[in-house]
Scaffold this motif. Sequence first.
Motif, PDB file in Angstrom:
ATOM      1  N   PHE A 147       0.852  -1.183   0.000  1.00  0.00           N
ATOM      2  CA  PHE A 147       0.000   0.000   0.000  1.00  0.00           C
ATOM      3  C   PHE A 147       0.886   1.231   0.000  1.00  0.00           C
ATOM      4  O   PHE A 147       1.976   1.225   0.584  1.00  0.00           O
ATOM      5  N   ALA A 148       0.415   2.290  -0.639  1.00  0.00           N
ATOM      6  CA  ALA A 148       1.023   3.613  -0.473  1.00  0.00           C
ATOM      7  C   ALA A 148       0.298   4.241   0.720  1.00  0.00           C
ATOM      8  O   ALA A 148      -0.929   4.131   0.823  1.00  0.00           O
ATOM      9  N   VAL A 149       1.039   4.872   1.612  1.00  0.00           N
ATOM     10  CA  VAL A 149       0.443   5.382   2.853  1.00  0.00           C
ATOM     11  C   VAL A 149       0.806   6.843   3.056  1.00  0.00           C
ATOM     12  O   VAL A 149       1.973   7.227   2.916  1.00  0.00           O
ATOM     13  N   LEU A 150      -0.192   7.641   3.395  1.00  0.00           N
ATOM     14  CA  LEU A 150       0.026   9.041   3.749  1.00  0.00           C
ATOM     15  C   LEU A 150      -0.528   9.305   5.140  1.00  0.00           C
ATOM     16  O   LEU A 150      -1.682   8.987   5.415  1.00  0.00           O
ATOM     17  N   PRO A 151       0.266   9.909   5.999  1.00  0.00           N
ATOM     18  CA  PRO A 151      -0.266  10.338   7.289  1.00  0.00           C
ATOM     19  C   PRO A 151      -0.907  11.716   7.173  1.00  0.00           C
ATOM     20  O   PRO A 151      -0.558  12.513   6.301  1.00  0.00           O
ATOM     21  N   GLU A 152      -1.849  11.965   8.076  1.00  0.00           N
ATOM     22  CA  GLU A 152      -2.438  13.301   8.232  1.00  0.00           C
ATOM     23  C   GLU A 152      -2.956  13.876   6.916  1.00  0.00           C
ATOM     24  O   GLU A 152      -2.605  14.975   6.519  1.00  0.00           O
ATOM     25  N   LEU A 153      -3.825  13.138   6.244  1.00  0.00           N
ATOM     26  CA  LEU A 153      -4.392  13.603   4.980  1.00  0.00           C
ATOM     27  C   LEU A 153      -5.720  14.310   5.240  1.00  0.00           C
ATOM     28  O   LEU A 153      -6.619  13.743   5.865  1.00  0.00           O
ATOM     29  N   SER A 154      -5.824  15.536   4.765  1.00  0.00           N
ATOM     30  CA  SER A 154      -7.078  16.287   4.879  1.00  0.00           C
ATOM     31  C   SER A 154      -8.092  15.724   3.896  1.00  0.00           C
ATOM     32  O   SER A 154      -7.766  15.429   2.748  1.00  0.00           O
ATOM     33  N   LEU A 155      -9.327  15.592   4.370  1.00  0.00           N
ATOM     34  CA  LEU A 155     -10.414  15.055   3.559  1.00  0.00           C
ATOM     35  C   LEU A 155     -11.354  16.181   3.143  1.00  0.00           C
ATOM     36  O   LEU A 155     -11.360  17.259   3.735  1.00  0.00           O
ATOM     37  N   ALA A 156     -12.177  15.912   2.154  1.00  0.00           N
ATOM     38  CA  ALA A 156     -13.111  16.926   1.639  1.00  0.00           C
ATOM     39  C   ALA A 156     -14.070  17.416   2.722  1.00  0.00           C
ATOM     40  O   ALA A 156     -14.547  18.546   2.660  1.00  0.00           O
ATOM     41  N   SER A 157     -14.334  16.602   3.725  1.00  0.00           N
ATOM     42  CA  SER A 157     -15.245  16.978   4.813  1.00  0.00           C
ATOM     43  C   SER A 157     -14.617  17.970   5.783  1.00  0.00           C
ATOM     44  O   SER A 157     -15.287  18.466   6.679  1.00  0.00           O
ATOM     45  N   GLY A 158     -13.311  18.218   5.618  1.00  0.00           N
ATOM     46  CA  GLY A 158     -12.600  19.072   6.561  1.00  0.00           C
ATOM     47  C   GLY A 158     -11.909  18.282   7.657  1.00  0.00           C
ATOM     48  O   GLY A 158     -11.110  18.823   8.412  1.00  0.00           O
ATOM     49  N   ARG A 159     -12.218  17.017   7.777  1.00  0.00           N
ATOM     50  CA  ARG A 159     -11.549  16.147   8.750  1.00  0.00           C
ATOM     51  C   ARG A 159     -10.152  15.811   8.248  1.00  0.00           C
ATOM     52  O   ARG A 159      -9.855  15.931   7.062  1.00  0.00           O
ATOM     53  N   ARG A 160      -9.319  15.330   9.150  1.00  0.00           N
ATOM     54  CA  ARG A 160      -7.965  14.915   8.796  1.00  0.00           C
ATOM     55  C   ARG A 160      -7.762  13.495   9.299  1.00  0.00           C
ATOM     56  O   ARG A 160      -7.862  13.242  10.502  1.00  0.00           O
ATOM     57  N   ALA A 161      -7.505  12.578   8.365  1.00  0.00           N
ATOM     58  CA  ALA A 161      -7.328  11.172   8.706  1.00  0.00           C
ATOM     59  C   ALA A 161      -5.904  10.931   9.190  1.00  0.00           C
ATOM     60  O   ALA A 161      -4.948  11.467   8.623  1.00  0.00           O
ATOM     61  N   ASP A 162      -5.759  10.099  10.220  1.00  0.00           N
ATOM     62  CA  ASP A 162      -4.428   9.772  10.744  1.00  0.00           C
ATOM     63  C   ASP A 162      -3.573   9.105   9.674  1.00  0.00           C
ATOM     64  O   ASP A 162      -2.437   9.500   9.447  1.00  0.00           O
ATOM     65  N   LEU A 163      -4.110   8.085   9.028  1.00  0.00           N
ATOM     66  CA  LEU A 163      -3.420   7.402   7.928  1.00  0.00           C
ATOM     67  C   LEU A 163      -4.429   7.089   6.833  1.00  0.00           C
ATOM     68  O   LEU A 163      -5.538   6.633   7.119  1.00  0.00           O
ATOM     69  N   VAL A 164      -4.032   7.316   5.599  1.00  0.00           N
ATOM     70  CA  VAL A 164      -4.821   6.899   4.447  1.00  0.00           C
ATOM     71  C   VAL A 164      -3.915   6.009   3.609  1.00  0.00           C
ATOM     72  O   VAL A 164      -2.766   6.370   3.330  1.00  0.00           O
ATOM     73  N   ALA A 165      -4.434   4.845   3.254  1.00  0.00           N
ATOM     74  CA  ALA A 165      -3.657   3.865   2.490  1.00  0.00           C
ATOM     75  C   ALA A 165      -4.362   3.582   1.174  1.00  0.00           C
ATOM     76  O   ALA A 165      -5.581   3.455   1.123  1.00  0.00           O
ATOM     77  N   LEU A 166      -3.566   3.488   0.113  1.00  0.00           N
ATOM     78  CA  LEU A 166      -4.069   3.244  -1.231  1.00  0.00           C
ATOM     79  C   LEU A 166      -3.430   1.960  -1.756  1.00  0.00           C
ATOM     80  O   LEU A 166      -2.196   1.871  -1.852  1.00  0.00           O
ATOM     81  N   SER A 167      -4.266   0.970  -2.089  1.00  0.00           N
ATOM     82  CA  SER A 167      -3.748  -0.311  -2.569  1.00  0.00           C
ATOM     83  C   SER A 167      -3.377  -0.221  -4.040  1.00  0.00           C
ATOM     84  O   SER A 167      -3.718   0.737  -4.730  1.00  0.00           O
ATOM     85  N   GLU A 168      -2.709  -1.253  -4.522  1.00  0.00           N
ATOM     86  CA  GLU A 168      -2.355  -1.325  -5.935  1.00  0.00           C
ATOM     87  C   GLU A 168      -3.582  -1.335  -6.835  1.00  0.00           C
ATOM     88  O   GLU A 168      -3.524  -0.915  -7.979  1.00  0.00           O
ATOM     89  N   LYS A 169      -4.706  -1.793  -6.311  1.00  0.00           N
ATOM     90  CA  LYS A 169      -5.948  -1.850  -7.088  1.00  0.00           C
ATOM     91  C   LYS A 169      -6.803  -0.596  -6.914  1.00  0.00           C
ATOM     92  O   LYS A 169      -7.882  -0.508  -7.474  1.00  0.00           O
ATOM     93  N   GLY A 170      -6.329   0.344  -6.101  1.00  0.00           N
ATOM     94  CA  GLY A 170      -7.069   1.589  -5.903  1.00  0.00           C
ATOM     95  C   GLY A 170      -8.021   1.587  -4.726  1.00  0.00           C
ATOM     96  O   GLY A 170      -8.784   2.536  -4.546  1.00  0.00           O
ATOM     97  N   GLU A 171      -7.973   0.540  -3.904  1.00  0.00           N
ATOM     98  CA  GLU A 171      -8.812   0.507  -2.710  1.00  0.00           C
ATOM     99  C   GLU A 171      -8.264   1.496  -1.687  1.00  0.00           C
ATOM    100  O   GLU A 171      -7.045   1.615  -1.513  1.00  0.00           O
ATOM    101  N   ILE A 172      -9.147   2.196  -1.008  1.00  0.00           N
ATOM    102  CA  ILE A 172      -8.759   3.235  -0.055  1.00  0.00           C
ATOM    103  C   ILE A 172      -9.142   2.798   1.352  1.00  0.00           C
ATOM    104  O   ILE A 172     -10.311   2.484   1.617  1.00  0.00           O
ATOM    105  N   TRP A 173      -8.154   2.788   2.230  1.00  0.00           N
ATOM    106  CA  TRP A 173      -8.374   2.481   3.641  1.00  0.00           C
ATOM    107  C   TRP A 173      -8.042   3.715   4.464  1.00  0.00           C
ATOM    108  O   TRP A 173      -7.083   4.433   4.155  1.00  0.00           O
ATOM    109  N   ILE A 174      -8.798   3.931   5.517  1.00  0.00           N
ATOM    110  CA  ILE A 174      -8.457   4.951   6.507  1.00  0.00           C
ATOM    111  C   ILE A 174      -8.215   4.233   7.823  1.00  0.00           C
ATOM    112  O   ILE A 174      -8.993   3.355   8.221  1.00  0.00           O
TER     113      ILE A 174
END
Length: 164
Positions: free
Chosen positions: A37-64
């Motif tokens: 997975f590619a992982v980013l910490p502290e990613l701001s979301l469209a809702s204005g919230r900030r996720a601790d970690l957001v992970a993107l799989s090779e297939k494009g699946e998104i985990w928070i």
Amino acid sequence: MTILSFANNNPLIDGRQSDRAMMVRKGVQVLLNEMRFAVLPELSLASGRRADLVALSEKGEIWIIEIKTSIEDFRVDRKWPDYRAHCDRLFFATHRDVPLDIFPEDCGLFLSDGYNAHAIREAPEHRLPPATRKAVTLSFSRTAAQRLMMAEWAVGRSLGIDET
């Protein structure tokens, strides 16, 4: 936002994250990296919230992944259900001193020791609508590219490279 900083002003470590939260984060990042997975910490979301970690799989699946380091940390947080609108799977991550039974069954769960993490429970899938997936993926990629550029600039400055 820089992810690499030789000064004490790294916005990804803004003082709100405790040493334990950083320990949990590192272990989960190691595991997700091993899972490709590619992982980013502290990613701001469209809702204005900030996720601790957001992970993107090779297939494009998104985990928070929401990090919780104590019972109180979990109990006072009322924002985590909002993250479901921005991911395909929602997880919590914690460490061994937090009782695992406090976390909701309808979320995945990671246990981290700072060196790695273990998936205690898989998260149920709730597929994102295509437009939301595109928006989150674009935000992820643009933020990652911006952070990489800032990291390169920080390294260049720290090595004494003349920027003029």
